[in-house]
Design a protein around this motif. Structure first.
Motif, PDB file in Angstrom:
ATOM      1  N   ALA A 160       0.677  -1.085  -0.272  1.00 27.41           N
ATOM      2  CA  ALA A 160       0.057   0.163   0.353  1.00 27.41           C
ATOM      3  C   ALA A 160       0.712   0.808  -0.037  1.00 27.41           C
ATOM      4  O   ALA A 160       2.337   1.349   0.516  1.00 27.41           O
ATOM      5  N   SER A 161       0.396   2.017  -0.246  1.00 28.53           N
ATOM      6  CA  SER A 161       0.692   3.541  -0.327  1.00 28.53           C
ATOM      7  C   SER A 161       0.301   3.679   1.279  1.00 28.53           C
ATOM      8  O   SER A 161       1.866   5.193   1.521  1.00 28.53           O
ATOM      9  N   ALA A 162      -0.294   3.622   1.869  1.00 31.63           N
ATOM     10  CA  ALA A 162      -1.003   4.944   2.925  1.00 31.63           C
ATOM     11  C   ALA A 162      -1.481   4.202   3.775  1.00 31.63           C
ATOM     12  O   ALA A 162      -1.909   3.080   3.175  1.00 31.63           O
ATOM     13  N   VAL A 163      -1.773   4.157   4.944  1.00 32.81           N
ATOM     14  CA  VAL A 163      -2.627   4.108   5.907  1.00 32.81           C
ATOM     15  C   VAL A 163      -3.289   5.015   6.990  1.00 32.81           C
ATOM     16  O   VAL A 163      -2.548   5.159   6.755  1.00 32.81           O
ATOM     17  N   VAL A 164      -4.242   4.874   6.736  1.00 32.74           N
ATOM     18  CA  VAL A 164      -5.706   5.904   7.541  1.00 32.74           C
ATOM     19  C   VAL A 164      -5.987   4.593   8.823  1.00 32.74           C
ATOM     20  O   VAL A 164      -6.603   4.072   8.475  1.00 32.74           O
ATOM     21  N   LEU A 165      -5.549   5.245   9.570  1.00 37.76           N
ATOM     22  CA  LEU A 165      -6.074   5.206  11.371  1.00 37.76           C
ATOM     23  C   LEU A 165      -7.712   6.309  11.531  1.00 37.76           C
ATOM     24  O   LEU A 165      -6.945   7.406  11.897  1.00 37.76           O
TER      25      LEU A 165
ATOM     26  N   LYS B 298      -0.500   3.228  17.939  1.00 37.54           N
ATOM     27  CA  LYS B 298      -0.628   3.864  16.527  1.00 37.54           C
ATOM     28  C   LYS B 298       0.874   4.050  16.637  1.00 37.54           C
ATOM     29  O   LYS B 298       0.960   4.616  15.405  1.00 37.54           O
ATOM     30  N   LEU B 299       1.561   4.535  17.592  1.00 33.22           N
ATOM     31  CA  LEU B 299       3.332   4.643  17.188  1.00 33.22           C
ATOM     32  C   LEU B 299       3.627   3.181  16.752  1.00 33.22           C
ATOM     33  O   LEU B 299       5.106   3.639  15.678  1.00 33.22           O
TER      34      LEU B 299
ATOM     35  N   LEU C 213       1.929   6.781   6.826  1.00 39.97           N
ATOM     36  CA  LEU C 213       0.550   6.357   7.431  1.00 39.97           C
ATOM     37  C   LEU C 213       0.046   7.850   8.481  1.00 39.97           C
ATOM     38  O   LEU C 213       0.537   9.018   8.603  1.00 39.97           O
ATOM     39  N   VAL C 214      -1.502   7.922   8.337  1.00 43.95           N
ATOM     40  CA  VAL C 214      -2.080   8.852   9.167  1.00 43.95           C
ATOM     41  C   VAL C 214      -2.696   8.603  10.354  1.00 43.95           C
ATOM     42  O   VAL C 214      -3.669   7.337  10.389  1.00 43.95           O
ATOM     43  N   ILE C 215      -2.971   9.394  11.398  1.00 41.42           N
ATOM     44  CA  ILE C 215      -3.921   9.361  12.601  1.00 41.42           C
ATOM     45  C   ILE C 215      -4.988  10.197  12.434  1.00 41.42           C
ATOM     46  O   ILE C 215      -4.812  11.215  12.371  1.00 41.42           O
ATOM     47  N   GLY C 216      -6.242  10.379  11.847  1.00 46.71           N
ATOM     48  CA  GLY C 216      -7.608  11.430  12.007  1.00 46.71           C
ATOM     49  C   GLY C 216      -8.531  10.567  13.268  1.00 46.71           C
ATOM     50  O   GLY C 216      -8.975   9.906  12.931  1.00 46.71           O
ATOM     51  N   ASN C 217      -9.293  12.029  13.058  1.00 41.76           N
ATOM     52  CA  ASN C 217     -11.169  11.761  13.380  1.00 41.76           C
ATOM     53  C   ASN C 217     -11.369  11.154  12.734  1.00 41.76           C
ATOM     54  O   ASN C 217     -12.630  11.866  12.001  1.00 41.76           O
TER      55      ASN C 217
ATOM     56  N   LEU D 127       0.405  13.179   9.626  1.00 41.27           N
ATOM     57  CA  LEU D 127       1.008  12.230   8.319  1.00 41.27           C
ATOM     58  C   LEU D 127       2.215  11.696   8.806  1.00 41.27           C
ATOM     59  O   LEU D 127       2.927  12.400   9.298  1.00 41.27           O
ATOM     60  N   PHE D 128       2.397  10.615   8.759  1.00 37.77           N
ATOM     61  CA  PHE D 128       4.589  10.527   9.424  1.00 37.77           C
ATOM     62  C   PHE D 128       4.280  10.072   8.244  1.00 37.77           C
ATOM     63  O   PHE D 128       4.347   8.790   7.537  1.00 37.77           O
ATOM     64  N   VAL D 129       5.522  10.212   8.070  1.00 36.38           N
ATOM     65  CA  VAL D 129       6.828  10.307   6.243  1.00 36.38           C
ATOM     66  C   VAL D 129       8.117   9.454   6.500  1.00 36.38           C
ATOM     67  O   VAL D 129       8.357   9.795   7.235  1.00 36.38           O
ATOM     68  N   PRO D 130       7.741   8.718   6.267  1.00 42.00           N
ATOM     69  CA  PRO D 130       8.945   7.767   6.397  1.00 42.00           C
ATOM     70  C   PRO D 130       9.416   7.998   5.900  1.00 42.00           C
ATOM     71  O   PRO D 130      10.345   9.208   4.631  1.00 42.00           O
TER      72      PRO D 130
END
Length: 382
Positions: free
Chosen positions: A173-178, A228-229, A242-246, A264-267
């Protein structure tokens, strides 16, 4: 061009494949299933598909749904038996909900129930990868949950944040949205005065980890900011954002993407596929403690030799994953052992010239080869 801002999540060229994780409290409220909210999210998934994006859903909620049906206390989490029973009942309702709502948009839903071992064992991990790829190629939306009806306390993810990150690794995947119950990562507990949300994080450092809270505002889910971290660490190994959002708002993905509200967590880099799988493992079979000289050599990119090992812990076989620790107990690396635990213990501290007499055969080139090792600096960016 890599993802650098939240709006990039809606760009199919930058984010061709998304994993969206939905927490229990978002799916199930005091009155039962929050059907209207789920329908809004499904509409967003359908829109992403029309933009040319693949979508995978990691959905919690089976235990909460089953507990309500069976009348179990503590949301079905009073005991392992309660959780397993609740999951067995709730999973039927959960998969039916996703299938019906996605079907309303002409999208086929596919259920996948995974255990920790499905993603920790290399062969089974590759099977998951193949299945996900085929489902996405066929136009389906995989809906994934931990197989809570058979998972035990000892062998389980325990939260769907880390499961989502491991699924993202397996699916490329390109991104994960939590989607959770909080806007993002704050520099301190969000209830404290002066707390500030951090919009972008480049690498999960010790400083970032210190900001985490184990609390979940809902009390229904099993994860918190710590999980989440940990998910962000797993994702970054494979170069996945990875994104943490409401998720408590209607059309939550749109709020994150267009409103720019989330973290937004950018590797900073990307390990190879095998090393990303190895570094993201949650269960290791043993530990190898090394001296300062060996620790320094590992940091320079060397393989681990028996001469530098001072102690061996655990029972493991050749090819099993082990942690490599320094003299202070800090994890330096994960790797696949070339020897079983008893053999490792027998050759601790020995030069290669002295090992044949102990082993009864010519020693291998190393105890853990650098090609079968991922350093902590790759697992967590300092």
């Amino acid at each position: 061009m890599p993802i650098s801002r939240l709006s990039d999540l809606a760009d199919a060229s930058l984010s061709p494949r998304l994993v969206i994780k939905v927490g229990s409290a978002l799916l199930v409220g005091p009155e039962g299933v929050r059907r209207a909210w789920v329908a809004g999210l499904v509409a967003e998934i359908a829109e992403a598909r029309r933009r040319g994006q693949d979508v995978i859903v990691v959905s919690s909620g089976a235990i909460a749904l089953g507990a309500a049906t069976l009348g179990l206390e503590k949301g079905g989490r009073g005991s392992l038996a309660d959780a397993q029973a609740a999951a067995a009942v709730g999973q039927i309702a959960l998969s039916g909900l996703w299938a019906q709502l996605l079907g309303g948009h002409g999208i086929t839903a596919a259920q996948m129930l995974l255990t920790l071992e499905d993603l920790e064992d290399r062969r089974r991990y590759l099977n998951v990868t193949a299945t996900l790829g085929r489902l996405l190629d066929a136009g389906a939306v995989p809906v994934i949950n931990e197989n809570d009806s058979v998972a035990t306390q000892e062998i389980r993810f325990g939260d769907n944040d880390r499961l989502a990150a491991r699924v993202a690794q397996a699916a490329g995947a390109s991104a994960v949205v939590l989607l959770s119950d909080i806007d993002g990562l704050y520099d301190r507990h969000p209830k404290l005065p002066g707390a500030q949300m951090i919009p972008v994080v480049e690498g999960v450092t010790a400083e970032v980890q210190a900001m985490a809270s184990t609390e979940s505002n809902s009390g229904m889910g099993s994860g918190g900011m710590v999980s989440k971290l940990q998910a962000a660490e797993i994702a970054q190994l494979a170069g996945i954002c990875l994104v943490i959002g409401n998720g408590q708002h209607d059309r939550p993905v749109e709020r994150i993407v267009t409103g720019g509200i989330g973290t937004l967590f950018v590797p900073r880099g990307k390990a190879g596929a095998r090393k990303a799988w190895l570094g993201g493992r949650l269960r290791l079979k043993g530990e190898l403690i090394v001296d300062d000289g060996a620790a320094a050599a590992l940091r320079r990119g060397s393989s681990l030799l028996a001469k530098g090992i001072t102690a061996v812990e655990g029972i493991f076989s050749r090819g099993d994953p082990v942690a490599i620790l320094d003299a202070g107990g800090r994890v330096l690396a994960h790797g696949l052992s070339e020897y079983d635990g008893a053999e490792c213990a027998a050759i601790v501290g020995l030069h290669s010239s002295d090992q044949e007499g102990v082993l009864g055969y010519a020693p291998r080139s190393s105890v853990v080869h650098r090609d079968q090792m991922v350093m902590k600096s790759q697992m967590v960016t300092k």
